[in-house]
Design a protein around this motif. Structure first.
Motif, PDB file in Angstrom:
ATOM      1  N   ASP A   1       0.836  -1.191   0.000  1.00 26.83           N
ATOM      2  CA  ASP A   1       0.000   0.000   0.000  1.00 26.83           C
ATOM      3  C   ASP A   1       0.878   1.251   0.000  1.00 26.83           C
ATOM      4  N   ASP A   2       0.282   2.360  -0.406  1.00 29.31           N
ATOM      5  CA  ASP A   2       1.014   3.630  -0.458  1.00 29.31           C
ATOM      6  C   ASP A   2       0.091   4.750   0.003  1.00 29.31           C
TER       7      ASP A   2
ATOM      8  N   ARG B   1      -4.528   1.558  -6.830  1.00 21.54           N
ATOM      9  CA  ARG B   1      -5.423   2.319  -5.953  1.00 21.54           C
ATOM     10  C   ARG B   1      -5.034   3.797  -5.950  1.00 21.54           C
TER      11      ARG B   1
ATOM     12  N   ARG C   1      -1.302   7.979  -6.741  1.00 23.37           N
ATOM     13  CA  ARG C   1      -1.589   6.573  -6.979  1.00 23.37           C
ATOM     14  C   ARG C   1      -0.492   5.706  -6.361  1.00 23.37           C
ATOM     15  N   GLN C   2      -0.792   4.432  -6.224  1.00 19.19           N
ATOM     16  CA  GLN C   2       0.215   3.508  -5.741  1.00 19.19           C
ATOM     17  C   GLN C   2       1.409   3.467  -6.686  1.00 19.19           C
TER      18      GLN C   2
ATOM     19  N   TYR D   1      -5.370   7.584  -4.044  1.00 19.54           N
ATOM     20  CA  TYR D   1      -5.536   8.156  -2.715  1.00 19.54           C
ATOM     21  C   TYR D   1      -5.689   9.667  -2.825  1.00 19.54           C
TER      22      TYR D   1
END
Length: 287
Positions: A43-44, A81, A93-94, A83
């Motif tokens: 995840d980021d 994903r 984004r990731q 964010y």
């Protein structure tokens, strides 16, 4: 089994996706190829500006051509994903750099597979592009960039070179003029009987100045280690060798040793036949 040799089937290591930071979540097998739906394992969620934790805002799909499995084109649909930071409103984004280079349409494994196919297996760019279900220009640009990073810019590729060969090559014949390059190859494995010759460099142009500039660009250890320089009858290469590599021996390569008397023999035959037969040479005329 006290020493099992098999593990549970897992598509991630089989497709080398674990090395790209991906995990398979679905697959679709088609007649013309396969699609693997993937997600990033890391995840980021942290903002690059303020460091605050971001809120997931959906996903986008990044499509990457992967190395073919059984010569079936394989495509990765990576769900990335998105964010958004609640404090500074920054969106991101990731990070997918482990899976592929920025803005690239090929995964990192696909690029290495394409490079090995061209360099080692002597496959054409068109055949590699068909196996990856990608365009010719996409694969060609990726192979050139990766080859430049891994092969051309390798600082150790000149180590141990003692015998080199130099010759010019015309890579395009047009009505607007021919375009030549000076080709330098490593003949050390040939003399030692350990393998074939390998390409060292290609320099635009063909002249004494071109070869002199290339020699000057090499380090002192390389220049001191050259023992023999094989070439054709072009005096420019011989003069450059004598000036820049005074301890090296300049020799004519076997191809031109045979070609020179062969050309002279053809010219003699072409001059003698009209005198003896009264016409240009034909099949059955005495030599």
């Amino acid at each position: 089994m006290p020493k099992p040799t098999f593990t549970c089937p897992d598509l991630n290591p089989f497709c080398l996706l674990d090395q790209l930071g991906l995990v398979v979540t679905g697959q679709q097998i088609r007649r013309d190829g396969s699609i693997l739906e993937c997600r990033l394992t890391q995840d980021d969620p942290w903002c690059r500006d303020c460091g605050g934790e971001g809120t997931p805002r959906g996903t986008v799909v990044r499509k990457l051509a992967h190395l073919p499995l059984g010569w079936r084109p394989t495509t990765l649909w990576v769900r990335v994903r998105r964010y958004r930071c609640a404090d500074c409103a920054r969106a991101w984004r990731q990070d997918t750099s482990q899976a592929a280079a920025p803005r690239s349409k090929l995964s990192r494994h696909a690029v290495l597979w394409a490079l090995k196919s061209v360099v080692i297996d002597r496959m054409s760019i068109a055949r590699v592009a068909a196996a990856l279900a990608s365009s010719w220009h996409t694969v060609n640009d990726a192979v050139l960039a990766t080859g430049r990073d891994l092969l051309i810019e390798d600082p150790h590729r000149f180590d141990g070179v003692a015998v080199i060969g130099v010759d010019e090559h015309c890579w395009r014949h047009t009505g607007r003029g021919s375009h030549y390059v000076t080709v330098v190859i490593d003949l050390t494995p040939v003399r030692a009987g350990t393998g074939p010759a390998r390409l060292l460099d290609k320099v635009p142009g063909r002249s004494k100045a071109v070869f002199t500039t290339w020699i000057d660009a090499q380090n002192e250890d390389f220049r001191n280690g050259i023992e023999v320089v094989a070439m054709d009858g072009f005096t420019g290469f011989k003069t450059a060798t004598a000036e820049e590599l005074p301890d090296a021996v300049a020799v004519m390569d076997p191809f031109h040793v045979v070609a020179l008397p062969g050309d002279a023999l053809d010219q003699t035959r072409q001059r003698v036949q009209p005198e003896t037969t009264g016409h240009r040479g034909r099949t059955g005329d005495p030599l």
